[in-house]
Design a protein around this motif. Structure first.
Motif, short mmCIF file in Angstrom:
data_model
loop_
_atom_site.label_atom_id
_atom_site.label_comp_id
_atom_site.label_asym_id
_atom_site.label_seq_id
_atom_site.Cartn_x
_atom_site.Cartn_y
_atom_site.Cartn_z
N ASP A 1 0.84 -1.19 0.00
CA ASP A 1 0.00 0.00 0.00
C ASP A 1 0.88 1.24 0.00
OD1 ASP A 1 -2.37 -1.53 0.26
OD2 ASP A 1 -2.04 -1.67 2.42
N ALA A 2 0.39 2.28 -0.64
CA ALA A 2 1.08 3.57 -0.60
C ALA A 2 0.58 4.32 0.63
CB ALA A 2 0.81 4.37 -1.86
N LEU A 3 1.40 4.42 1.64
CA LEU A 3 1.01 5.05 2.89
C LEU A 3 1.35 6.53 2.86
CD1 LEU A 3 2.23 2.38 5.45
CD2 LEU A 3 -0.03 2.64 4.43
N LEU A 4 0.38 7.36 3.18
CA LEU A 4 0.61 8.79 3.22
C LEU A 4 0.81 9.29 4.65
CD1 LEU A 4 -2.07 9.90 0.62
CD2 LEU A 4 0.36 9.52 0.27
N ASP A 5 0.34 8.51 5.63
CA ASP A 5 0.45 8.89 7.02
C ASP A 5 1.77 8.37 7.60
OD1 ASP A 5 0.03 9.62 9.63
OD2 ASP A 5 -1.52 8.13 10.02
N PRO A 6 2.68 9.25 8.02
CA PRO A 6 3.97 8.78 8.56
C PRO A 6 3.82 8.05 9.89
CG PRO A 6 3.80 11.14 8.82
CD PRO A 6 2.61 10.71 8.01
N PHE A 7 2.68 8.19 10.56
CA PHE A 7 2.47 7.55 11.86
C PHE A 7 1.62 6.29 11.74
CE2 PHE A 7 3.09 12.08 12.81
CZ PHE A 7 4.23 11.96 13.58
N TYR A 8 1.45 5.74 10.55
CA TYR A 8 0.64 4.54 10.36
C TYR A 8 1.26 3.37 11.13
CZ TYR A 8 -1.55 0.53 8.15
OH TYR A 8 -2.22 -0.64 7.93
N GLY A 9 0.46 2.73 11.95
CA GLY A 9 0.92 1.58 12.72
C GLY A 9 1.80 1.93 13.90
N SER A 10 1.89 3.18 14.27
CA SER A 10 2.76 3.56 15.37
C SER A 10 2.01 3.51 16.70
CB SER A 10 3.32 4.97 15.15
OG SER A 10 2.29 5.92 15.30
N ALA A 11 2.72 3.72 17.76
CA ALA A 11 2.11 3.72 19.09
C ALA A 11 1.22 4.93 19.30
CB ALA A 11 3.20 3.68 20.16
N VAL A 12 1.35 5.94 18.46
CA VAL A 12 0.51 7.14 18.59
C VAL A 12 -0.95 6.78 18.38
CG1 VAL A 12 0.04 9.40 17.59
CG2 VAL A 12 2.39 8.65 17.88
N GLU A 13 -1.23 5.91 17.41
CA GLU A 13 -2.61 5.50 17.15
C GLU A 13 -3.14 4.59 18.24
OE1 GLU A 13 -2.48 3.59 13.39
OE2 GLU A 13 -2.39 5.46 12.27
N LYS A 14 -2.29 3.83 18.87
CA LYS A 14 -2.71 2.84 19.85
C LYS A 14 -2.85 3.41 21.26
CE LYS A 14 -0.41 -0.62 17.13
NZ LYS A 14 0.76 -1.42 16.96
N ASN A 15 -2.52 4.68 21.45
CA ASN A 15 -2.58 5.30 22.77
C ASN A 15 -4.03 5.61 23.10
OD1 ASN A 15 -2.09 6.56 25.15
ND2 ASN A 15 -1.01 8.31 24.29
N THR A 16 -4.64 4.78 23.91
CA THR A 16 -6.04 4.98 24.30
C THR A 16 -6.16 5.47 25.73
OG1 THR A 16 -6.23 2.68 24.97
CG2 THR A 16 -6.84 3.22 22.70
N LYS A 17 -5.06 5.64 26.41
CA LYS A 17 -5.08 6.10 27.79
C LYS A 17 -5.52 7.56 27.84
CE LYS A 17 -2.10 6.51 31.81
NZ LYS A 17 -0.74 6.37 32.31
#
Length: 86
Positions: free
Chosen positions: A36-52
């Motif tokens: 896939d051509a990813l445009l988001d540099p934070f794709y799959g990073s811990a930033v997205e997973k931070n639900t606290k």
């Protein structure tokens, strides 16, 4: 882990797959147009997973500006350094 192919597309590989990857495998993946051509540099990073939920304690802050400006200095060793005006 995410691995970016030379054509700019990104694929997911395990560590074992990455370590056994050869140039022929990379050319094969490019020829299949995989990834896939990813445009988001934070794709799959811990930033997205931070639900606290973040908690801000505003009671800790002083109410007056005078209290903020009169906070004792914690850099006492540097208070004796003179400004030479260079």
């Amino acid at each position: 882990m995410l691995y970016q192919l030379p054509n700019g597309k990104t694929i997911y590989l395990t560590i074992e797959e990455y370590l056994s990857l050869t140039d022929a495998d990379v050319q094969y993946l490019i020829s299949l147009n995989c990834g896939d051509a990813l445009l988001d540099p934070f794709y799959g990073s811990a930033v997205e997973k931070n639900t606290k939920e973040k908690f801000y304690d505003f009671d800790y802050l002083p109410n007056d500006d005078d209290e903020i400006n009169n906070i004792p200095s914690d850099d006492e060793p540097f208070d004796e350094i003179e400004d030479l005006g260079l």
